[in-house]
Design an enzyme around this catalytic site. Structure first.
Site, PDB file in Angstrom:
ATOM      1  N   HIS B 167       0.818  -1.220   0.000  1.00 32.54           N
ATOM      2  CA  HIS B 167       0.000   0.000   0.000  1.00 32.54           C
ATOM      3  C   HIS B 167       0.853   1.273   0.000  1.00 32.54           C
ATOM      4  O   HIS B 167       0.335   2.359  -0.235  1.00 32.54           O
ATOM      5  CB  HIS B 167      -0.924   0.047   1.223  1.00 32.54           C
ATOM      6  CG  HIS B 167      -1.946  -1.041   1.245  1.00 32.54           C
ATOM      7  ND1 HIS B 167      -2.786  -1.276   0.180  1.00 32.54           N
ATOM      8  CD2 HIS B 167      -2.270  -1.967   2.194  1.00 32.54           C
ATOM      9  CE1 HIS B 167      -3.583  -2.304   0.483  1.00 32.54           C
ATOM     10  NE2 HIS B 167      -3.279  -2.739   1.696  1.00 32.54           N
ATOM     11  N   ASP B 204      -2.643 -10.835  -2.176  1.00 33.22           N
ATOM     12  CA  ASP B 204      -3.111 -10.319  -0.893  1.00 33.22           C
ATOM     13  C   ASP B 204      -4.583  -9.938  -1.092  1.00 33.22           C
ATOM     14  O   ASP B 204      -4.994  -9.591  -2.198  1.00 33.22           O
ATOM     15  CB  ASP B 204      -2.275  -9.092  -0.514  1.00 33.22           C
ATOM     16  CG  ASP B 204      -2.666  -8.501   0.835  1.00 33.22           C
ATOM     17  OD1 ASP B 204      -1.938  -8.752   1.821  1.00 33.22           O
ATOM     18  OD2 ASP B 204      -3.687  -7.772   0.903  1.00 33.22           O
ATOM     19  N   HIS B 206      -6.076  -7.417  -0.453  1.00 31.64           N
ATOM     20  CA  HIS B 206      -6.286  -6.001  -0.763  1.00 31.64           C
ATOM     21  C   HIS B 206      -5.485  -5.589  -1.997  1.00 31.64           C
ATOM     22  O   HIS B 206      -4.438  -6.162  -2.279  1.00 31.64           O
ATOM     23  CB  HIS B 206      -5.867  -5.149   0.442  1.00 31.64           C
ATOM     24  CG  HIS B 206      -6.560  -5.572   1.706  1.00 31.64           C
ATOM     25  ND1 HIS B 206      -5.995  -6.470   2.582  1.00 31.64           N
ATOM     26  CD2 HIS B 206      -7.779  -5.263   2.191  1.00 31.64           C
ATOM     27  CE1 HIS B 206      -6.844  -6.680   3.579  1.00 31.64           C
ATOM     28  NE2 HIS B 206      -7.942  -5.958   3.368  1.00 31.64           N
ATOM     29  N   ASP B 293      -4.316 -12.601   3.941  1.00 25.59           N
ATOM     30  CA  ASP B 293      -5.494 -12.091   4.638  1.00 25.59           C
ATOM     31  C   ASP B 293      -6.807 -12.362   3.902  1.00 25.59           C
ATOM     32  O   ASP B 293      -7.866 -11.934   4.348  1.00 25.59           O
ATOM     33  CB  ASP B 293      -5.350 -10.592   4.937  1.00 25.59           C
ATOM     34  CG  ASP B 293      -4.761  -9.819   3.769  1.00 25.59           C
ATOM     35  OD1 ASP B 293      -4.632 -10.397   2.668  1.00 25.59           O
ATOM     36  OD2 ASP B 293      -4.428  -8.634   3.954  1.00 25.59           O
TER      37      ASP B 293
HETATM   38 ZN    ZN Z   1      -4.005  -7.123   2.749  1.00 23.86          ZN
END
Ligand code: ZN
Lengths: 261, 361
Positions: B167, B204, B206, B293
């Site tokens: 991120h 991931d 996200h 996750d």
């Molecule tokens: Zn994540």
């Protein structure tokens, strides 16, 4: 490689959604009540003045149709307010009005004649005089309602002397709501909360989030459209944090239940 | 493909797996003539020093649990004996970092840590005095591993690191990430070792907004991400329409999934979308942004993957690397916030990776 904006070959399930309209849940248009306390809102507000295009490109009523057409083409917009010397609104011309002023083909004698006349025809002859306007004090909600009701693409924003201050188009409207809701901005996530019908829910929710210093850009309370079919009333909350377990804990402690958590 | 179902390691929650020996049981049958494939894992207790305080999902306990399982040779995951070597990290150099991050940001990050400001820009991004030093090690782990791969001392490498990176933006931290470990490794591979076309596969839960932002104008880096749909999920980016800009149009590929999605759509996407993308791009090196996750019991996402999916993802990575860039496979740990579950899923990923790598040799 899949083509642009197309769902992936052979993939019927969870890939990109083609349109938000296909969502199984009621979407913001179904909102019965709505509050928005984003930081951006405090800066940006709901004022039309913050989002309209300024200064407006306006034209005098005597401008010829070809001149107006080339002006629109060079600026890549679609609506021209026609104003008098004081800048007061007389009417609007759209790219569609201008295009339909031209003959559809120029092969026959009549059309060629029509085209020749056009070279000197003023826009005042084709502009629409019954024009909807927004006052300078309008909000973007007012604009949305009017644009939607009248099915038009843009509205002039005028002062109390009817002088044109700016133009507010559907594009501007989309940009405004996008900004207000923090859509497409990095750093937020949406939670769905079950609305159990208890009193003062939104204020309790807001207070709990504020006390925990959790920021949010959107809070929507949406009535299930088919309660007989067991459709729940839901609250959509867009928080600007990745620490979702912390948010859920704050919400749970305040007595809220999540839809999927 | 039939065989792999049998080797998917069971979650070892009940401790059913033998704890008698530190040497993992070798129930995996191998061709004895060829040496086992070598996997180097970057591991360092320094990574535990990035202190995010109480009640923070990105806690040192995540890696503690991973290292504990690593020290037991991932017992229960049936890894080939002697397949794993340990590699210490080194701090990323200024030059390696500024290929991705601005000087001003690096100073800001260093200052926030040393002045013990508690967090940088947003309370999500908590840091401590040691965080800057640790972040440099996390960003340097990739380059350290790449040097080993290029020296042919391993066929694949992994960085068991924190803080995560995908991120992190050029000049801003986001979502617990400070330095973009995958992006730093990508540029290092290109600039130091002349591998031009790098593919990053990020599964991931996200969207890796920072990786995408770093390379969306670069046709030589292919960023592919499978994640929960941005309408719902943090960070709210990664729509399928985001495909890269200009000459790089088409070398960004976002594959968002609806909340609740399980293994099946992922497996289908691997076959129907990821494989063709890899084939047409033909990467010279493959980097996996490995976040765990998306598991159904990890409450940081609404995805519902099983532990077994990570075995498939490990196989997929090793198979793809063997086909297009043998010996140049690097994975870097991103998310995964339930420590014991993270360790288990990682073990499954390694088992899949090593099983496929063994078949390829
Ligand atoms: Zn994540």
């Amino acid at each position: 490689m899949p083509a642009e904006n197309e769902s992936l070959p052979g993939c019927t399930a969870p890939t990109p959604w083609p349109k938000p309209l296909t969502l199984p849940l009621p979407w913001p248009t179904a909102a019965k009540s709505e509050i928005n306390q984003s930081k951006q809102q405090k800066e940006a507000g709901m004022d039309i003045k913050k989002y309209m295009s300024t200064p407006p490109v306006t034209i005098p009523p005597a401008m010829t149709i070809p001149a107006a057409r080339s002006l629109l083409q060079s600026h890549h917009f679609r609506h021209l307010p026609v104003v008098d010397e004081q800048g007061k609104l007389l009417g609007m011309v759209t790219d569609r009005d201008l295009r339909s002023a031209y003959p559809s083909n120029i092969l026959d004698q009549d059309s060629r004649q029509q085209l020749a006349q056009l070279q000197h025809k003023p826009v005042s002859e084709i502009m629409s005089r019954t024009t909807f306007t927004l006052p300078a004090a309008a909000s973007i909600d007012d604009a949305l309602l009017l644009l939607d009701r009248e099915r038009i693409g843009a509205l002039p924003v005028v002062d109390d002397q009817h002088r044109v201050l700016g133009i507010f188009s559907i594009r501007d409207l989309m940009g405004a709501y996008r900004r207000l809701f923090g859509l497409g901005e990095r750093g937020s996530a949406m939670l769905t909360i079950i609305d159990d019908g208890s009193p003062r829910q939104l204020s309790r929710l807001g207070a709990a989030l504020e006390a925990a210093d959790i920021h949010f850009t959107r809070l929507l309370k949406i009535k299930g459209q088919e309660p007989e079919a067991g459709e729940e009333n839901l609250i959509y909350l867009r928080v600007t944090t990745y620490n979702l377990p912390a948010v859920r804990k704050v919400l749970a402690d305040a007595g809220f239940k999540g839809k999927n958590w | 493909m039939k065989k792999l179902i049998n080797i998917v390691a069971a979650d070892d929650k009940n401790g059913l797996v033998s704890r008698l020996t530190r040497v993992p049981t070798n129930s995996y049958t191998m061709n004895m003539r060829s040496p086992p494939p070598k996997l180097l894992l970057v591991r360092d207790d320094e990574f535990l020093m990035h202190d995010t305080g109480r009640d923070h999902p990105e806690s040192p306990a995540r890696l503690q649990e991973v290292y504990r399982l690593l020290d037991r040779g991932f017992s229960g995951h049936r890894l080939p004996v002697g397949a794993i070597g340990i590699l210490p990290p080194r701090p990323a150099s200024r030059e390696e970092l500024t290929a991705i991050h601005s000087e001003e940001y690096l100073l800001r990050l260093e200052e926030a840590a040393l002045a013990e400001r508690g967090y940088l820009d947003h309370p999500d991004n908590r840091l401590s005095y040691d965080s800057y030093r640790v972040a440099l090690l996390a960003a340097g782990a990739g380059p350290a591993a790449i040097d080993e791969l290029e020296a042919k001392s391993a066929t694949a490498a992994g960085a068991l690191i924190r803080p995560p990176g995908h991120h992190a933006e050029r000049a801003a931290p986001l979502g617990f990430c400070f330095l973009n470990n995958a992006a730093v490794a990508t540029r290092y591979w290109q600039q130091r070792h002349g591998r031009k076309k790098i593919m990053i596969i990020d599964w991931d839960a996200h969207h890796g907004n920072g990786i995408q932002a770093a390379f969306e104008d670069d046709p030589e880096v292919f960023y592919l991400s499978i994640h929960e749909h941005p309408t719902w999920s943090f960070p709210g980016t990664g729509w399928s329409e985001e495909r890269g800009h200009g000459p790089a149009r088409g070398t960004t590929l976002n594959l968002p999934l609806t909340p609740g999605s399980g293994d099946e759509p992922v497996l289908r996407l691997l076959k129907e979308v990821v494989d063709p993308a890899m084939e047409s791009f033909a990467p010279e090196a493959l980097i996996i942004a490995a976040g765990f996750d998306g598991h159904r019991d990890d409450d940081m996402s609404g995805l519902a993957y099983s532990s077994g999916l990570y075995h498939h993802l490990g196989r997929h990575a090793a198979t793809g690397a063997a086909r297009y860039c043998p010996g140049r496979l690097l994975f870097q740990l991103e998310g995964g916030y339930q420590p014991a579950l993270l360790a288990t899923c990682l073990g499954n990923f390694l088992a899949g990776l090593l099983a496929a790598a063994a078949e390829e040799t």
